[in-house]
Scaffold this motif. Structure first.
Motif, PDB file in Angstrom:
ATOM      1  N   THR A  96       0.879  -1.306  -0.081  1.00 29.36           N
ATOM      2  CA  THR A  96      -0.005   0.129  -0.075  1.00 29.36           C
ATOM      3  C   THR A  96       1.020   1.240   0.236  1.00 29.36           C
ATOM      4  O   THR A  96       1.939   1.233   0.635  1.00 29.36           O
ATOM      5  N   HIS A 124       1.798   4.706   1.113  1.00 31.51           N
ATOM      6  CA  HIS A 124       1.438   5.636   2.334  1.00 31.51           C
ATOM      7  C   HIS A 124       2.118   7.046   2.207  1.00 31.51           C
ATOM      8  O   HIS A 124       3.425   6.949   1.727  1.00 31.51           O
ATOM      9  N   GLN A 157       3.901  -1.427   2.639  1.00 30.00           N
ATOM     10  CA  GLN A 157       3.644  -1.873   3.912  1.00 30.00           C
ATOM     11  C   GLN A 157       3.234  -3.270   3.836  1.00 30.00           C
ATOM     12  O   GLN A 157       2.735  -3.677   2.727  1.00 30.00           O
TER      13      GLN A 157
END
Length: 79
Positions: free
Chosen positions: A68, A70, A79
């Motif tokens: 993901t 971020h 992550q």
């Protein structure tokens, strides 16, 4: 997005869709529109083109999820 941008070739292709990172390298040869359809978005956010696909096609992507995105304002971390 720096980490994702590095994955921009036929042998190593990642795409971002709705903040999720997908490694679609193994799927490129099977894509109905051909390798170029995916490769032109390699290492970038492909959300707009992803929305074009049917619900069935979108479900296929689940198996390619690798992370993901971020903190897009401060860089990218998987992550």
């Amino acid at each position: 997005m720096g980490q994702v941008a590095a994955h921009n070739s036929v042998d190593d292709c990642w795409l971002v869709v709705h903040g999720k990172v997908y490694d679609v390298t193994a799927f490129m040869q099977s894509h109905p529109a051909g390798v170029r359809a995916i490769l032109r978005h390699a290492g970038t956010d492909a959300t707009r083109d992803f929305e074009f696909h049917s619900a069935g096609a979108r479900k296929l992507w689940k198996g390619f999820l690798v992370g993901t995105v971020h903190g897009a304002q401060q860089g990218c971390a998987l992550q």
